[in-house]
Design an enzyme around this catalytic site. Structure first.
Site, PDB file in Angstrom:
ATOM      1  N   ARG A 198      31.931  33.656  55.829  1.00 41.45           N
ATOM      2  CA  ARG A 198      33.304  32.859  56.053  1.00 41.45           C
ATOM      3  C   ARG A 198      34.188  33.664  56.607  1.00 41.45           C
ATOM      4  O   ARG A 198      35.286  33.303  56.904  1.00 41.45           O
ATOM      5  CB  ARG A 198      33.622  32.289  54.652  1.00 41.45           C
ATOM      6  N   LYS A 218      41.685  42.490  43.286  1.00 37.82           N
ATOM      7  CA  LYS A 218      40.645  42.086  44.175  1.00 37.82           C
ATOM      8  C   LYS A 218      40.521  43.126  45.523  1.00 37.82           C
ATOM      9  O   LYS A 218      39.405  42.733  46.349  1.00 37.82           O
ATOM     10  CB  LYS A 218      40.535  40.641  44.620  1.00 37.82           C
ATOM     11  N   HIS A 256      25.000  37.668  58.800  1.00 37.34           N
ATOM     12  CA  HIS A 256      26.455  37.867  59.160  1.00 37.34           C
ATOM     13  C   HIS A 256      26.901  39.182  58.945  1.00 37.34           C
ATOM     14  O   HIS A 256      27.912  39.522  58.448  1.00 37.34           O
ATOM     15  CB  HIS A 256      27.267  36.961  57.952  1.00 37.34           C
ATOM     16  N   ARG A 290      58.742  32.183  35.310  1.00 38.88           N
ATOM     17  CA  ARG A 290      58.496  31.057  36.650  1.00 38.88           C
ATOM     18  C   ARG A 290      58.489  29.891  36.525  1.00 38.88           C
ATOM     19  O   ARG A 290      58.209  29.115  35.308  1.00 38.88           O
ATOM     20  CB  ARG A 290      57.013  31.393  36.615  1.00 38.88           C
ATOM     21  N   ARG A 344      42.331  23.191  45.909  1.00 41.53           N
ATOM     22  CA  ARG A 344      41.071  23.303  45.286  1.00 41.53           C
ATOM     23  C   ARG A 344      40.778  22.668  43.858  1.00 41.53           C
ATOM     24  O   ARG A 344      41.441  21.575  43.732  1.00 41.53           O
ATOM     25  CB  ARG A 344      41.038  25.049  44.711  1.00 41.53           C
ATOM     26  N   PRO A 387      34.336  36.068  44.647  1.00 37.39           N
ATOM     27  CA  PRO A 387      34.562  37.618  43.993  1.00 37.39           C
ATOM     28  C   PRO A 387      36.024  37.643  43.396  1.00 37.39           C
ATOM     29  O   PRO A 387      36.971  37.535  44.212  1.00 37.39           O
ATOM     30  CB  PRO A 387      34.645  38.347  45.565  1.00 37.39           C
ATOM     31  N   GLU A 388      36.074  37.678  42.359  1.00 36.86           N
ATOM     32  CA  GLU A 388      37.574  38.101  41.337  1.00 36.86           C
ATOM     33  C   GLU A 388      37.197  39.582  41.027  1.00 36.86           C
ATOM     34  O   GLU A 388      36.392  39.969  41.162  1.00 36.86           O
ATOM     35  CB  GLU A 388      37.750  36.998  40.565  1.00 36.86           C
TER      36      GLU A 388
END
Length: 299
Positions: A120, A61, A100, A167, A277, A2-3
DNA sequence: CATAGATCCTGTATGC
DNA sequence: TGCATACAGGATCTAT
């Protein structure tokens, strides 16, 4: 996962199906799902019952439902984050419980329930106060540190470019930092970088203003396309409130395509470990930086 | 302060 | 066949 496009698809469903309805009962079946509500599940349930859902809002999100108390005052909201596998489902009361199912919210009209289901349990629900965040802007306190997302009309492109170029980190890490720009996760970060022909390990501060602005445009493009497709879904975990999957996964250019030909140049897509990831990229279109970790060693 | 890495979780896929 | 391991990755916490 889910983005932004997936969460927006869910927000749209909540707008249609639960706004205007009054909560009759709340059942917490798994305390972890409400762990961010510090006063506890009983408190969440007690305060939610009797409130009316006034709207369905989103930033990045995060999702939230502003609540009107019996007095009519709206200063609290139900905040939801789907984490990696969370679902908000609108289901008839008689529908069998999901495996769940963690939270059930029933309404006074006796019609469809709102259910929070999460395999999860990285996601969860909480009640939070709505606080001012700049002019004409009110968000839950827990969302205050989250930057606006690229589809927000008030997103400041020039400010984003400036901050990105300050950054001292890989550009992909910057895209995933929700306090710089929200709504982007691993899938859309990789897709945006491929479109912009940038390697995720490129230092953000090496990007020119023009390249940074182009990258932002590619982010917007991929998010908009995914939104039109109802989001990306590889399996039944990522669904709208009616349990249906989006189909943007058919349009992915690099994510999950290790060993397959780049849709632009035919080179084989590679996978590399990044931030615990995976990163997928085209080794030809997205040239790795020459010395990713080079530092001047002054002795 | 900024940045990097570890951590939470469980179903699915893969390897031996 | 069964067991062990790797993997998926949101946000947050800790370490440097």
């Amino acid at each position: 996962m889910p983005e932004l496009p997936e969460v927006e698809t869910v927000r749209d469903g909540l707008q249609r199906w639960v706004v205007g309805r009054t909560v009759a009962a709340v059942e917490i079946r798994h305390p972890r799902a409400v762990r961010r509500h510090l006063p506890g599940g009983d408190d969440l349930a007690a305060r939610l019952v009797g409130t009316r859902i006034e709207a369905a809002a989103r930033r990045g999100k995060y999702l939230w439902l502003p609540l009107a108390a019996a007095s009519g005052i709206v200063d609290e909201c139900l905040v939801a984050h789907l984490g990696m596998s969370g679902q908000l489902l609108v289901r008839p009361p008689e529908a069998p419980d999901e495996r769940h199912l963690h939270v059930r919210i029933a309404f006074t009209d006796g019609a469809q329930e709102l259910r929070f289901v999460d395999q999860r349990t990285f996601g969860g629900l909480m009640l939070d106060r709505l606080v001012p965040a700049g002019a004409d802007d009110v968000v839950p306190a827990i969302v205050a540190h989250i930057a606006r997302d690229p589809v927000d009309p008030a997103f400041d492109d020039a400010l984003f470019v400036t901050r990105l170029r300050r950054r001292d980190s890989a550009v992909k890490r910057a895209l995933l930092d929700q306090s710089l720009v929200s709504g982007i996760g691993n899938i859309y970060a990789d897709e945006s970088l491929w479109r912009a022909r940038l390697h995720g390990e490129r230092r953000a501060r090496t990007l020119t203003r023009a390249v940074a602005l182009d990258l932002l445009g590619q982010v917007r493009g991929v998010l908009a396309e995914a939104l039109r497709a109802g989001g990306t879904s590889f399996d039944a975990l990522y669904v709208n409130v009616n349990g249906q999957s989006g189909y943007f996964d058919r349009s992915l250019a690099v994510y999950g395509r290790e060993g397959k030909p780049c849709r632009r140049c035919g080179s084989l897509i590679r996978r590399a470990a990044f931030m615990n990831r995976s990163s997928f990229f085209c080794p030809t279109c997205q040239r790795p930086p020459r010395a990713p970790r080079a530092r001047l060693d002054v002795t």
